[in-house]
Write an enzyme that holds these catalytic residues in place. Structure first.
Site, PDB file in Angstrom:
ATOM      1  N   TYR A  18       0.906  -1.249  -0.059  1.00 32.50           N
ATOM      2  CA  TYR A  18      -0.156  -0.099   0.026  1.00 32.50           C
ATOM      3  C   TYR A  18       0.889   1.288  -0.083  1.00 32.50           C
ATOM      4  CZ  TYR A  18      -4.423   2.586   0.686  1.00 32.50           C
ATOM      5  OH  TYR A  18      -5.631   3.206   0.433  1.00 32.50           O
ATOM      6  N   LYS A  58     -21.093 -19.735 -11.264  1.00 32.92           N
ATOM      7  CA  LYS A  58     -20.325 -19.421 -12.491  1.00 32.92           C
ATOM      8  C   LYS A  58     -18.856 -19.271 -12.185  1.00 32.92           C
ATOM      9  CE  LYS A  58     -21.326 -19.353 -16.839  1.00 32.92           C
ATOM     10  NZ  LYS A  58     -22.271 -20.335 -17.681  1.00 32.92           N
TER      11      LYS A  58
END
Length: 397
Positions: free
Chosen positions: A46, A101
């Site tokens: 970060y 899916k």
């Protein structure tokens, strides 16, 4: 009993069903690919380290493919209007299917994906929404969107985006059907060019299957909707069906599907309409029946086998399951491997050819298509798709 305790009791009852028990908490989670254990790791993952990567992408936008997860990330997009055999159940109720899916994308193709269930059904709104969120994704898989809107949505997204856009209900079904029919023809000593086929259903899958079979060289193919056979000049056709009528049904068949099936070599069922046994009996010798409606095939396999040489369904409890999972993980894997900007018609045909070839010399009446658990499937489909992307000039690597 309080509402809270009533809800708890109801949930406990639902968990007695193994399907509900498996779905508790959902089927997906996000996990990190790096571990952050100390201040140095935090400063790289970060701030401030991440700013250098952001600046690099701002200067050279294509670096986003190498330094984020975008190049392996699909948005699985639905509006919940045509979910499996359930129909228009809305976006929230569609989420278990969309999660499923995504699970299959990961398990079979090592492709990451995020289910996106949209609270809108307007074509313009769906297109604009997907376009606006597209910078986050390397590909778009449209799912369970009702026809005819699905055709327009896919067309417009393909025109506006430079990433793969794939409506699985259309093209996944078509790829697997074409592969299986190629092998069914081979089993009966014929080629696609020798066959006359009749398709029941002019929805997304029926139209896509028909178009791909025409591209693949089938002898003739005619499609029936709820009003009978579609033919050039029939009144009241939608624009999509008029386009279909212009390229199919060379024999000019009119009237009912029952009359069209007399002497036909192939039946392809992509609707909920039942076909009586006496009609199946009128089909040609060595006929082929693909009855793919779920959960109830248009022709029960036990009935179809009395007359047909090869029978396939969409169900897992009968041989020759036409299952989209044989197509979409490998198609996206190959498209991502080639950094393709689109999925072309040739790439779909290449996927079907590769899938059919895996059956090889093991071809039999009960084996015209591989199992989804055949570990050769995704690598073969992906390699064929990537190679065709490069040949078609849509690959970026």
């Amino acid at each position: 009993m309080t509402s809270e305790s009533s809800s708890r009791t109801r949930n406990q009852h639902l968990d007695d069903d193994p399907a509900f028990a498996l779905h508790r908490g959902g089927k997906l989670q996000v996990t990190s690919t790096v571990d952050v254990h100390d201040q140095e790791g935090l400063s790289l993952a970060y701030t401030p380290g991440v700013a250098r990567v952001c600046d690099g992408i701002a200067d050279t936008p294509e670096l986003v493919e190498d330094y984020t997860w975008r190049s392996n990330l699909v948005a699985v997009v639905t509006d919940g209007t045509a979910v499996l055999g359930l129909g228009d159940i809305g976006p929230e109720a569609s989420l278990p299917v969309m999660e499923g899916k995504s699970l299959l994308f990961k398990q079979f193709g090592d492709v990451d994906s995020v289910p996106i269930a949209l609270a809108c059904t307007d074509v313009d709104e769906i297109v604009e929404t997907v376009v606006r969120m597209s910078p986050s994704f390397g590909g778009i898989n449209l799912e369970d969107i009702s026809a005819p809107r699905c055709f327009e949505i896919e067309k417009r997204l393909r025109e506006r985006l430079d990433i793969p856009v794939f409506h699985d209900d259309q093209h996944g079904t078509a790829i697997v059907t074409v592969a299986a029919l190629h092998n069914a023809a081979r089993f009966t000593g014929r080629t696609l060019g020798d066959l006359r086929a009749v398709v029941s259903g002019a929805g997304a899958a029926g139209i896509a299957v028909t178009k791909m079979l025409i591209d693949g060289g089938i002898g003739d193919i005619a499609v029936a909707d709820s009003k009978g056979m579609i033919y050039d000049g029939r009144e009241g056709l939608t624009p999509v069906k008029r386009e279909l009528a212009a390229v199919s049904n060379k024999a000019g068949l009119r009237g009912s599907i029952e009359s069209a099936l007399a002497g036909a070599d192939v039946f392809i069922g992509l609707s909920a309409g039942e076909v009586p046994e006496n009609v199946v009996a009128t089909m040609a010798e060595n006929s082929i029946v693909f009855a793919m409606a779920n959960p109830n095939p248009e022709i029960h396999p036990d009935v179809a086998r009395r007359y047909a040489s090869v029978v396939a369904t969409g169900r897992s409890d009968f041989p020759n399951q036409i299952n989209n999972v044989l197509a979409f993980p490998g198609v996206f894997r190959g498209a991502f491997d080639a950094r393709a900007t689109a999925i072309t018609e040739n790439m779909k045909l290449a996927a079907a050819t590769a899938l059919a070839a895996l059956v090889g010399d093991d071809l039999s009446a009960d084996y015209v298509i591989p199992s989804p658990f055949d570990e050769r499937v995704v690598p073969a489909v992906a390699a064929a798709v990537a190679a065709q992307a490069r040949e078609d000039g849509v690959a970026r690597r």
